[in-house]
Design a protein around this motif. Structure first.
Motif, PDB file in Angstrom:
ATOM      1  N   GLY A   1      38.950  40.106  46.041  1.00  0.00           N
ATOM      2  CA  GLY A   1      39.997  40.209  45.035  1.00  0.00           C
ATOM      3  C   GLY A   1      40.083  38.983  44.162  1.00  0.00           C
ATOM      4  N   THR A   2      38.972  38.234  43.972  1.00  0.00           N
ATOM      5  CA  THR A   2      39.008  37.024  43.169  1.00  0.00           C
ATOM      6  C   THR A   2      39.272  37.353  41.711  1.00  0.00           C
ATOM      7  N   LEU A   3      39.924  36.421  41.026  1.00  0.00           N
ATOM      8  CA  LEU A   3      40.315  36.643  39.633  1.00  0.00           C
ATOM      9  C   LEU A   3      39.166  36.357  38.676  1.00  0.00           C
ATOM     10  N   ILE A   4      38.363  35.336  38.978  1.00  0.00           N
ATOM     11  CA  ILE A   4      37.282  34.910  38.106  1.00  0.00           C
ATOM     12  C   ILE A   4      35.947  35.360  38.698  1.00  0.00           C
ATOM     13  N   PRO A   5      35.074  36.022  37.925  1.00  0.00           N
ATOM     14  CA  PRO A   5      33.752  36.402  38.454  1.00  0.00           C
ATOM     15  C   PRO A   5      32.882  35.166  38.706  1.00  0.00           C
TER      16      PRO A   5
ATOM     17  N   GLY B   1      27.887  45.364  52.288  1.00  0.00           N
ATOM     18  CA  GLY B   1      28.031  43.934  52.062  1.00  0.00           C
ATOM     19  C   GLY B   1      29.148  43.609  51.097  1.00  0.00           C
ATOM     20  N   GLU B   2      29.222  42.335  50.731  1.00  0.00           N
ATOM     21  CA  GLU B   2      30.244  41.853  49.813  1.00  0.00           C
ATOM     22  C   GLU B   2      29.629  41.610  48.448  1.00  0.00           C
ATOM     23  N   GLY B   3      30.484  41.381  47.456  1.00  0.00           N
ATOM     24  CA  GLY B   3      29.974  41.006  46.150  1.00  0.00           C
ATOM     25  C   GLY B   3      30.709  41.603  44.976  1.00  0.00           C
ATOM     26  N   VAL B   4      31.291  42.776  45.118  1.00  0.00           N
ATOM     27  CA  VAL B   4      31.985  43.414  43.999  1.00  0.00           C
ATOM     28  C   VAL B   4      33.488  43.175  44.142  1.00  0.00           C
ATOM     29  N   ARG B   5      34.086  42.642  43.105  1.00  0.00           N
ATOM     30  CA  ARG B   5      35.529  42.379  43.149  1.00  0.00           C
ATOM     31  C   ARG B   5      36.305  43.694  43.136  1.00  0.00           C
ATOM     32  N   SER B   6      37.488  43.678  43.731  1.00  0.00           N
ATOM     33  CA  SER B   6      38.283  44.906  43.853  1.00  0.00           C
ATOM     34  C   SER B   6      38.654  45.478  42.496  1.00  0.00           C
ATOM     35  N   VAL B   7      38.977  44.609  41.502  1.00  0.00           N
ATOM     36  CA  VAL B   7      39.359  45.112  40.182  1.00  0.00           C
ATOM     37  C   VAL B   7      38.183  45.822  39.520  1.00  0.00           C
ATOM     38  N   VAL B   8      36.963  45.343  39.791  1.00  0.00           N
ATOM     39  CA  VAL B   8      35.771  45.957  39.203  1.00  0.00           C
ATOM     40  C   VAL B   8      35.469  47.293  39.878  1.00  0.00           C
ATOM     41  N   LEU B   9      35.509  47.309  41.210  1.00  0.00           N
ATOM     42  CA  LEU B   9      35.223  48.548  41.926  1.00  0.00           C
ATOM     43  C   LEU B   9      36.215  49.645  41.544  1.00  0.00           C
ATOM     44  N   ALA B  10      37.496  49.301  41.438  1.00  0.00           N
ATOM     45  CA  ALA B  10      38.507  50.290  41.044  1.00  0.00           C
ATOM     46  C   ALA B  10      38.214  50.826  39.650  1.00  0.00           C
ATOM     47  N   SER B  11      37.759  49.945  38.756  1.00  0.00           N
ATOM     48  CA  SER B  11      37.430  50.383  37.400  1.00  0.00           C
ATOM     49  C   SER B  11      36.196  51.280  37.399  1.00  0.00           C
TER      50      SER B  11
ATOM     51  N   ALA C   1      36.565  44.375  29.689  1.00  0.00           N
ATOM     52  CA  ALA C   1      37.817  43.617  29.797  1.00  0.00           C
ATOM     53  C   ALA C   1      38.951  44.284  29.027  1.00  0.00           C
ATOM     54  N   ILE C   2      38.678  44.773  27.818  1.00  0.00           N
ATOM     55  CA  ILE C   2      39.737  45.390  27.019  1.00  0.00           C
ATOM     56  C   ILE C   2      40.282  46.628  27.721  1.00  0.00           C
ATOM     57  N   GLY C   3      39.398  47.563  28.045  1.00  0.00           N
ATOM     58  CA  GLY C   3      39.835  48.811  28.672  1.00  0.00           C
ATOM     59  C   GLY C   3      40.436  48.604  30.043  1.00  0.00           C
ATOM     60  N   THR C   4      39.888  47.687  30.826  1.00  0.00           N
ATOM     61  CA  THR C   4      40.407  47.454  32.175  1.00  0.00           C
ATOM     62  C   THR C   4      41.767  46.750  32.123  1.00  0.00           C
ATOM     63  N   ALA C   5      41.969  45.861  31.145  1.00  0.00           N
ATOM     64  CA  ALA C   5      43.289  45.237  30.973  1.00  0.00           C
ATOM     65  C   ALA C   5      44.330  46.290  30.619  1.00  0.00           C
ATOM     66  N   ILE C   6      43.948  47.278  29.791  1.00  0.00           N
ATOM     67  CA  ILE C   6      44.865  48.369  29.450  1.00  0.00           C
ATOM     68  C   ILE C   6      45.163  49.216  30.679  1.00  0.00           C
ATOM     69  N   ALA C   7      44.131  49.530  31.454  1.00  0.00           N
ATOM     70  CA  ALA C   7      44.305  50.405  32.620  1.00  0.00           C
ATOM     71  C   ALA C   7      45.132  49.755  33.715  1.00  0.00           C
ATOM     72  N   THR C   8      44.986  48.451  33.900  1.00  0.00           N
ATOM     73  CA  THR C   8      45.679  47.750  34.989  1.00  0.00           C
ATOM     74  C   THR C   8      46.968  47.078  34.545  1.00  0.00           C
TER      75      THR C   8
ATOM     76  N   ALA D   1      47.080  44.126  33.357  1.00  0.00           N
ATOM     77  CA  ALA D   1      46.956  42.736  33.784  1.00  0.00           C
ATOM     78  C   ALA D   1      45.740  42.096  33.122  1.00  0.00           C
ATOM     79  N   ALA D   2      45.752  40.765  33.033  1.00  0.00           N
ATOM     80  CA  ALA D   2      44.617  40.044  32.478  1.00  0.00           C
ATOM     81  C   ALA D   2      43.410  40.194  33.396  1.00  0.00           C
ATOM     82  N   VAL D   3      42.226  40.250  32.781  1.00  0.00           N
ATOM     83  CA  VAL D   3      41.019  40.468  33.581  1.00  0.00           C
ATOM     84  C   VAL D   3      39.822  39.863  32.863  1.00  0.00           C
TER      85      VAL D   3
END
Length: 666
Positions: free
Chosen positions: A7-11, A34-44, A142-149, A151-153
């Motif tokens: 759930g990190t904020l910065i890639p 494994g690990e590597g994909v942030r939760s905000v990205v996977l949800a998008s 970033a634009i579409g995901t900020a609209i969907a969530t 929140a800043a992304v």
């Protein structure tokens, strides 16, 4: 190994290979490991797949040039407010090879700035003015995901859902409306992936907050102008249900019986300040507004509110009962005033300057002479005019108010003197009596008399001299008996010297003058006014009075209130209406007040509290702490025990905390 997303904020640049591998498995519907994909990205990614976005989509769709211009017009206020913030970003990022964009709530780019070379690269995927970057059409960005969530992304390289966008890195932050917190748009910074920097996210967040602050300041100024222009209509339609909305269709103020309007016309209006009324957003084309309006909303209920700069909003007037004359208002007489027999009891405050003003007004009231009220905007001139009427010899007669600055010359003439049937195009059948005739036997209040057009002033002077009115289009003289009370915030002597006001009219109006003090000249009255408003609004909204945080109380006491009591009333009502629970905290304070309060020493109604210097101060401190403890943190009960108001208790408590920082359970 089970997949675990972070759930990190910065890639992180180092995660690019893992993210790329995860994306390959994801688009092939294979389980991720494994690990590597942030939760905000996977949800998008999951939303993109649910919306059937094709990962091979080459570029974002674009709007036609005319549609882009229409969106820019609709979002003109946002674009104007964003200009300083976007210029600041451009100065910071001038050498970084990035694009700076402002988008509407649907993800369409309204404005774009950046180097020509980078623009050319961006145009290949329609990262250009008119490009639509909603997640539903171009997947994770970033634009579409900020609209969907909401929140800043920050989205980097392989985190994008579509292949041709993956050579880019972008950061975006949403922009919300000051009161309703609805999404207004997005600010975004994008560049090729080699320009990635984690600080970019902080820059866009700061820019979004700056834009929101500018919008709040603009809204506050607009609403002040809107309320100033509309206040006469609140009086005129006092028996109806009235809703005042700004140019974007947001509720600014309501008055009257909402339940009765719902019962009579099935009205379904939002009651909360800041809520939007469908079909009243003046930024939209008329055809769109008509399509949005609910069936119960009748066009004849809508009245535009304007000043010299243009349309400020709309007043929705829903008639709740038939009246023979909708402009004539009969107010309670002195025997029915809520303050008892004291006609000036509704004027809150006990400062020496206010008491002296009320004492002079009491001597003036029974004289039945013309009075000129002098004072700043919002200082309570109409309140004093009504009190003079109730305390005078004409208390049983009508009180009629007219704002001389709210009408054009032609409309003002018809308002004051009336007209006959057929006097002009659109004249009411049978004609209409003017304000002088409506006020016959009572009082006529001429507010903003300094705004009256020069060529209208001789006509007013004749009526004042002869007590005779001739309606427009008529020759018949009608005799009237009216006491005139005028008011202005202008220096009429200076206006006379400049040739903008007639000296003979000034002497006719100013037989006796009554200067009114500004609120900043009687700071000791502020907390009494706040307590009065707190109780009044509690009755209006059907809840208990609110508690003010100490910092809120100090800010209100420190502010100089250039708009005087009207500004205090409007600010406090907005805070009261928007507060959740029974606490008004600093988040509800307008930016103008927090900024000024931070640069000004607090104005207190009590003596400064020294840091335990002397027995008296120590006794007061201990008495306050004991009262709070005995009341188990109930500040209202503690204030009653101490014999002071709750707001005074908060001020004293804040001073104690600032000096000794004691630990209090309250």
């Amino acid at each position: 190994m089970p997949f675990s997303h972070r759930g990190t904020l910065i890639p992180r640049i180092g995660d690019e290979p893992v993210v790329a591998s995860s994306w390959e498995r994801f688009v092939q519907n294979q389980p991720l490991e494994g690990e590597g994909v942030r939760s905000v990205v996977l949800a998008s990614w999951q939303r993109s797949r649910a919306d059937a976005v094709d990962p091979a989509t080459h570029c974002a769709p674009g709007a036609a040039a005319e549609r882009v211009r229409q969106l820019q017009r609709q979002n003109r206020n946002l674009c104007d407010a964003a200009h300083p913030a976007l210029e600041g970003l451009r100065d910071i990022l001038r050498e970084c090879g990035t694009l700076i964009m402002l988008c509407d709530p649907g993800g369409t780019i309204l404005q774009l700035n950046g180097e020509t070379r980078v623009r050319g690269v961006g145009e290949a995927i329609n990262l250009a003015t008119g490009g639509c970057w909603n997640e539903e059409v171009i997947g994770t960005n970033a634009i579409g995901t900020a609209i969907a969530t909401g929140a800043a992304v920050q989205i980097h390289a392989n985190e994008h859902f579509c292949l041709d966008v993956r050579r880019w890195t972008c950061a975006a932050a949403p922009i919300f409306a000051p009161f309703s917190r609805t999404l207004l748009g997005v600010v975004d910074v994008s560049g090729v992936k080699e320009t990635f920097h984690g600080h970019t996210l902080g820059l866009v967040v700061a820019a979004a907050r700056q834009i929101e602050s500018e919008l709040a300041c603009r809204d506050g100024a607009l609403h002040e102008r809107l309320l100033t222009r509309a206040i006469d209509n609140f009086i005129r339609y006092a028996s109806d249900y009235v809703v005042l909305v700004d140019t974007r269709g947001r509720v600014v103020r309501t008055n009257g019986n909402a339940h009765a309007a719902r019962e009579m016309y099935d009205v379904r209006l939002p009651l909360e300040v800041g809520s939007e009324v469908p079909g009243l957003n003046l930024a939209l084309p008329e055809v769109d507004r008509c399509c949005q309006r609910p069936e119960w909303l009748r066009p004849e209920w809508l009245h535009p509110v304007k000043d010299h700069e243009g349309t400020l909003g709309t007043m929705l007037v829903i008639a709740l009962g038939a009246r023979q004359n909708r402009t004539a208002i009969s107010l309670p007489t002195a025997t029915t005033t809520p303050a008892g027999n004291d006609a000036f009891g509704e004027i809150i405050g006990a400062s020496a300057v206010l008491e002296a003003t009320k004492a002079r007004a009491r001597r003036i009231a029974p004289l039945d002479l013309p009075v000129l009220l002098l004072g700043e905007t919002g200082a309570g001139k109409e309140l004093f005019a009504r009190a003079l009427h109730r305390a005078g010899k004409r208390a049983e007669g009508p009180f009629i108010a007219v704002n001389c600055g709210a009408f054009s010359r032609e409309l003002l003439a018809s308002e004051l003197f009336g007209y006959i049937d057929g006097a002009f195009t659109g004249a009411r059948r049978g004609g209409l009596p003017g304000k002088f005739e409506q006020a016959d036997g009572g009082t006529l209040f001429l507010d903003e008399i300094g705004e009256m057009p020069l060529d209208m002033q001789p006509h007013l002077l004749r009526v004042l001299q002869d007590s005779v009115v001739v309606r427009l289009g008529d020759t018949r003289e009608r005799r009237v008996s009216v006491r005139v009370i005028a008011a202005t915030n202008r220096d009429l002597q200076r206006e006379i010297a400049a040739g903008r006001f007639r000296e003979d009219l000034y002497h006719r109006l100013c037989v006796v003058s009554l200067p009114l003090p500004a609120l900043r000249d009687r700071p000791g009255d502020i907390e009494a006014i706040i307590d009065h408003l707190n109780s009044k609004l509690a009755r209006k909204y059907g809840c208990a009075p609110k508690q003010l945080e100490p910092s809120v109380c100090q800010a209100l006491l420190s502010y100089r209130w250039p708009g005087n009591i009207r500004e205090l009333h409007n600010v406090f009502e907005v805070m009261f209406a928007l507060s959740e629970g029974d606490i008004i905290d600093t988040s509800l304070l307008p930016t103008t007040i927090t900024q000024m309060a931070g640069n000004s020493p607090p104005i207190s109604t009590s003596a400064p509290m020294a840091a335990s210097s002397g027995r008296l101060e120590e006794m007061e401190r201990q008495a306050i702490l004991d009262a709070i403890a005995n009341a188990h943190g109930n500040m209202s009960m503690a204030a009653r025990t101490l014999g002071i108001s709750r707001s005074t208790l908060y001020v004293k408590l804040a001073a104690i905390r600032a000096i000794q920082a004691p630990h209090l359970g309250a």
